[in-house]
Design an enzyme around this catalytic site. Structure first.
Site, PDB file in Angstrom:
ATOM      1  N   LYS A 113     -18.030 -20.749 -29.648  1.00 52.76           N
ATOM      2  CA  LYS A 113     -18.892 -21.429 -29.055  1.00 52.76           C
ATOM      3  C   LYS A 113     -18.550 -22.489 -28.483  1.00 52.76           C
ATOM      4  CE  LYS A 113     -23.105 -19.268 -29.388  1.00 52.76           C
ATOM      5  NZ  LYS A 113     -22.861 -18.291 -30.618  1.00 52.76           N
ATOM      6  N   LYS A 196     -20.183  -6.985 -26.350  1.00 56.90           N
ATOM      7  CA  LYS A 196     -21.039  -6.677 -26.403  1.00 56.90           C
ATOM      8  C   LYS A 196     -21.898  -7.056 -25.882  1.00 56.90           C
ATOM      9  CE  LYS A 196     -22.354 -10.945 -29.697  1.00 56.90           C
ATOM     10  NZ  LYS A 196     -22.909 -11.486 -30.964  1.00 56.90           N
ATOM     11  N   LYS A 199     -26.839 -11.659 -25.005  1.00 56.48           N
ATOM     12  CA  LYS A 199     -27.173 -12.937 -24.094  1.00 56.48           C
ATOM     13  C   LYS A 199     -25.827 -13.250 -22.984  1.00 56.48           C
ATOM     14  CE  LYS A 199     -32.028 -13.094 -23.397  1.00 56.48           C
ATOM     15  NZ  LYS A 199     -32.622 -13.889 -24.083  1.00 56.48           N
TER      16      LYS A 199
HETATM   17  P1  TYM Z   1     -27.950 -12.394 -33.721  1.00 50.68           P
HETATM   18  O1  TYM Z   1     -29.933 -13.251 -33.593  1.00 50.68           O
HETATM   19  O2  TYM Z   1     -27.195 -13.357 -32.334  1.00 50.68           O
HETATM   20  O3  TYM Z   1     -28.416 -11.435 -33.822  1.00 50.68           O
HETATM   21  C1  TYM Z   1     -29.912 -10.465 -34.138  1.00 50.68           C
HETATM   22  C2  TYM Z   1     -28.945  -9.457 -35.044  1.00 50.68           C
HETATM   23  O4  TYM Z   1     -28.624  -8.357 -33.950  1.00 50.68           O
HETATM   24  C3  TYM Z   1     -26.974  -8.067 -34.067  1.00 50.68           C
HETATM   25  N1  TYM Z   1     -26.369  -7.740 -32.950  1.00 50.68           N
HETATM   26  C4  TYM Z   1     -25.558  -6.641 -32.622  1.00 50.68           C
HETATM   27  N2  TYM Z   1     -25.540  -4.966 -33.334  1.00 50.68           N
HETATM   28  C5  TYM Z   1     -24.666  -4.149 -32.661  1.00 50.68           C
HETATM   29  N3  TYM Z   1     -23.983  -4.653 -31.360  1.00 50.68           N
HETATM   30  C6  TYM Z   1     -24.191  -5.983 -30.391  1.00 50.68           C
HETATM   31  N4  TYM Z   1     -24.008  -5.644 -29.533  1.00 50.68           N
HETATM   32  C7  TYM Z   1     -25.377  -6.255 -31.243  1.00 50.68           C
HETATM   33  N5  TYM Z   1     -25.639  -7.986 -31.031  1.00 50.68           N
HETATM   34  C8  TYM Z   1     -26.943  -8.635 -31.706  1.00 50.68           C
HETATM   35  C9  TYM Z   1     -26.413  -8.995 -35.054  1.00 50.68           C
HETATM   36  O5  TYM Z   1     -25.271  -8.288 -35.725  1.00 50.68           O
HETATM   37  C10 TYM Z   1     -27.576  -9.808 -35.241  1.00 50.68           C
HETATM   38  O6  TYM Z   1     -27.921  -8.419 -36.994  1.00 50.68           O
HETATM   39  N6  TYM Z   1     -26.497 -15.200 -37.723  1.00 50.68           N
HETATM   40  C11 TYM Z   1     -27.591 -14.146 -36.669  1.00 50.68           C
HETATM   41  C12 TYM Z   1     -28.803 -14.586 -37.221  1.00 50.68           C
HETATM   42  C13 TYM Z   1     -29.393 -14.663 -38.411  1.00 50.68           C
HETATM   43  C14 TYM Z   1     -28.758 -13.967 -40.046  1.00 50.68           C
HETATM   44  C15 TYM Z   1     -29.146 -14.600 -40.962  1.00 50.68           C
HETATM   45  C16 TYM Z   1     -28.730 -12.563 -40.263  1.00 50.68           C
HETATM   46  C17 TYM Z   1     -29.311 -16.052 -38.918  1.00 50.68           C
HETATM   47  N7  TYM Z   1     -29.497 -16.067 -40.577  1.00 50.68           N
HETATM   48  C18 TYM Z   1     -29.055 -14.395 -43.162  1.00 50.68           C
HETATM   49  C19 TYM Z   1     -28.684 -12.015 -41.276  1.00 50.68           C
HETATM   50  C20 TYM Z   1     -28.613 -13.170 -42.642  1.00 50.68           C
HETATM   51  C21 TYM Z   1     -27.299 -13.895 -35.249  1.00 50.68           C
HETATM   52  O7  TYM Z   1     -26.920 -14.992 -34.668  1.00 50.68           O
HETATM   53  O8  TYM Z   1     -27.500 -12.882 -34.976  1.00 50.68           O
END
Ligand code: TYM
Length: 332
Positions: A113, A196, A199
Site C-alpha cells: 500500500k 491476484k 481491485k
Molecule cells: P478483502 O476485502 O481484500 O478480501 C475479502 C476476502 O476475499 C479474499 N480474496 C481472495 N481470495 C482468493 N483470491 C483472490 N484473488 C482474492 N481476493 C480477495 C481475501 O483473502 C479475503 O478473505 N483484511 C480483510 C478483511 C478483514 C478480515 C477481518 C478478514 C477485516 N477484518 C477479520 C478476516 C477476519 C480484507 O481486506 O479482505
C-alpha cells in the site's frame, strides 16, 4: 457441546468478485451449520485506503445484499456491519498498545500500500492488522475463512493474542487459524496474467458477481495468453496456468482435462479455451447476479437483518470486552 467460533469479513470496496467468492464467501456459506459464525462487512477497514468514501453505508448495504445472494443466512449466522460494533474499536486500542512499529512496518500488505500510494500512509493503514485481530478476537474465534493473501494477517493475530495472554497472565484469547476450502488457502488470479484478482489489478482483470454476460465475455477474451506451447508437456507459463485455474473453478473436470490434453499435445487454441471459459463463467455468475437484483430492493428487510446482526454480535463482543477489561485491571 459448544461449537467452534468462526469469524471473517470483507471490505466494502465495490462489488464482490470471484476471488472474494472462492477465497472466502464459499467457505462462509459452507461453515454456517457446523459452527457459530460471525460474518461482518469491514466498513472501518475501508477508511484505511479510502479516507473519504463516497457512500460508506450504500457500499456496506451492497455487500450485505451480495452476502445474502451467495447464501449467507441471517438466521444461522451473525451478519453485521463492523461499524455497528464499537467494542471492536476498544479492543483495537488495547491490542495497539502491544503492537510494535517494526512488526507492523514489515507486513507485506502495508508495504504494498505504501508503494501504491505513498501520499496516504496513515496510522490506520499501519495498524490494519491490529484492527483485523480485534475483529477476530472480539468473538474469540478460532477459525477464520480467508484467501491466501490474508495468511500473514492471521499470523499477526496469533502473535497479538499470545502476547496479550502472556502480558496479563491470562488465557483470554484462543489462537485463531486461517482456513481455506479443504487443506489449502485459495488464490484466484487476475485476468491480466499477474497477481491476484481484485481491485488492485483493475476492473478489466476482475470478474464481479454482478457482471453481465457480454462484460464477462469481453474480459475473458482479452485475458492474457501466449503464442502456445512449442513442445509436448511443457510447463505452463503463469498466465496460462491462471486460465486453467479459472477453468478449474467454474468448468467441469472433463473440460479441464480436454484443454489440458490439447495443451500437452500442442494443439491448443486459446480462443476456444477462452470461449468455453466465458460460457462456463457466465453459467456460474448468472444465478448470483439474478439474486442480487431480487434482493437489493427490499430495504426494510436489509435493515432488519443489520439490526439483528448488530444485536447478536454485540452480545458476544460485550462478553469478551468485559473479560478483557477485567483482565487488564479496569473497572467494569
Ligand atoms: P478483502 O476485502 O481484500 O478480501 C475479502 C476476502 O476475499 C479474499 N480474496 C481472495 N481470495 C482468493 N483470491 C483472490 N484473488 C482474492 N481476493 C480477495 C481475501 O483473502 C479475503 O478473505 N483484511 C480483510 C478483511 C478483514 C478480515 C477481518 C478478514 C477485516 N477484518 C477479520 C478476516 C477476519 C480484507 O481486506 O479482505
Amino acid at each position: 457441546m459448544t461449537k467452534d467460533i468462526v469469524c471473517s469479513g470483507i471490505r466494502p470496496t465495490g462489488n464482490l468478485h470471484l476471488g472474494n467468492y472462492f477465497g472466502a464467501l464459499r467457505n462462509f456459506v459452507a461453515m454456517q451449520d457446523e459452527y457459530d459464525c460471525y460474518f461482518f462487512i469491514a466498513d472501518y477497514h475501508s477508511l484505511t485506503t479510502h479516507p473519504t468514501p463516497g457512500s460508506i453505508y450504500d457500499d456496506a448495504r451492497r455487500i450485505l445484499v451480495q452476502y445474502l445472494a451467495c447464501g449467507l443466512d441471517p438466521e444461522r449466522s451473525t451478519i453485521y456491519l463492523q461499524s455497528d460494533l464499537p467494542e471492536t474499536v476498544e479492543l483495537y486500542l488495547f491490542l495497539n498498545m502491544n503492537a510494535y512499529l517494526g512488526e507492523l512496518e514489515r507486513v507485506t500488505s502495508f508495504k504494498d500500500k505504501v508503494r501504491q500510494n505513498p501520499n496516504n500512509v496513515n496510522a490506520g493503514l499501519l495498524t490494519y492488522p491490529t484492527l483485523m485481530a480485534a475483529d477476530i478476537l472480539i468473538h474469540k474465534a478460532t477459525k477464520v475463512p480467508v484467501g491466501k493473501d490474508q495468511e500473514q494477517h492471521l499470523e499477526m493475530t496469533r502473535t497479538f493474542a499470545q502476547r496479550f495472554n502472556n502480558m496479563y497472565h491470562s488465557e483470554c484469547f484462543p489462537l485463531p487459524q486461517a482456513v481455506g476450502f479443504g487443506q489449502q488457502l485459495v488464490k484466484i488470479p487476475a485476468l491480466n496474467g499477474a497477481g491476484k484478482m481484485g481491485k488492485s489489478e483493475g476492473e478489466a482483470s476482475t470478474i464481479f458477481l454482478t457482471d453481465e454476460p457480454d462484460v464477462i465475455r469481453k474480459k475473458i477474451m482479452k485475458a492474457k495468453s501466449d503464442s502456445g506451447p512449442t513442445e509436448p508437456n511443457q510447463t505452463k507459463p503463469e498466465e496460462i496456468e491462471n486460465l486453467f485455474t479459472l477453468l478449474r473453478v467454474v468448468s467441469t473436470a472433463d473440460t479441464v482435462e480436454h484443454f489440458d490434453h490439447l495443451y500437452n499435445t500442442c494443439q491448443i487454441r486459446y480462443g476456444d479455451l477462452k470461449k468455453q471459459l466465458a460460457e462456463d463463467m457466465e453459467k456460474f455468475i448468472a444465478p448470483f447476479r439474478e439474486r442480487i437484483k431480487e434482493l437489493e430492493a427490499d430495504d426494510a428487510r436489509l435493515r432488519r437483518i443489520m439490526d439483528l446482526g448488530r444485536d447478536k454480535a454485540h452480545a458476544s463482543a460485550s462478553r469478551t470486552l468485559s473479560e478483557v477489561r477485567r483482565t487488564i485491571g479496569y473497572r467494569n
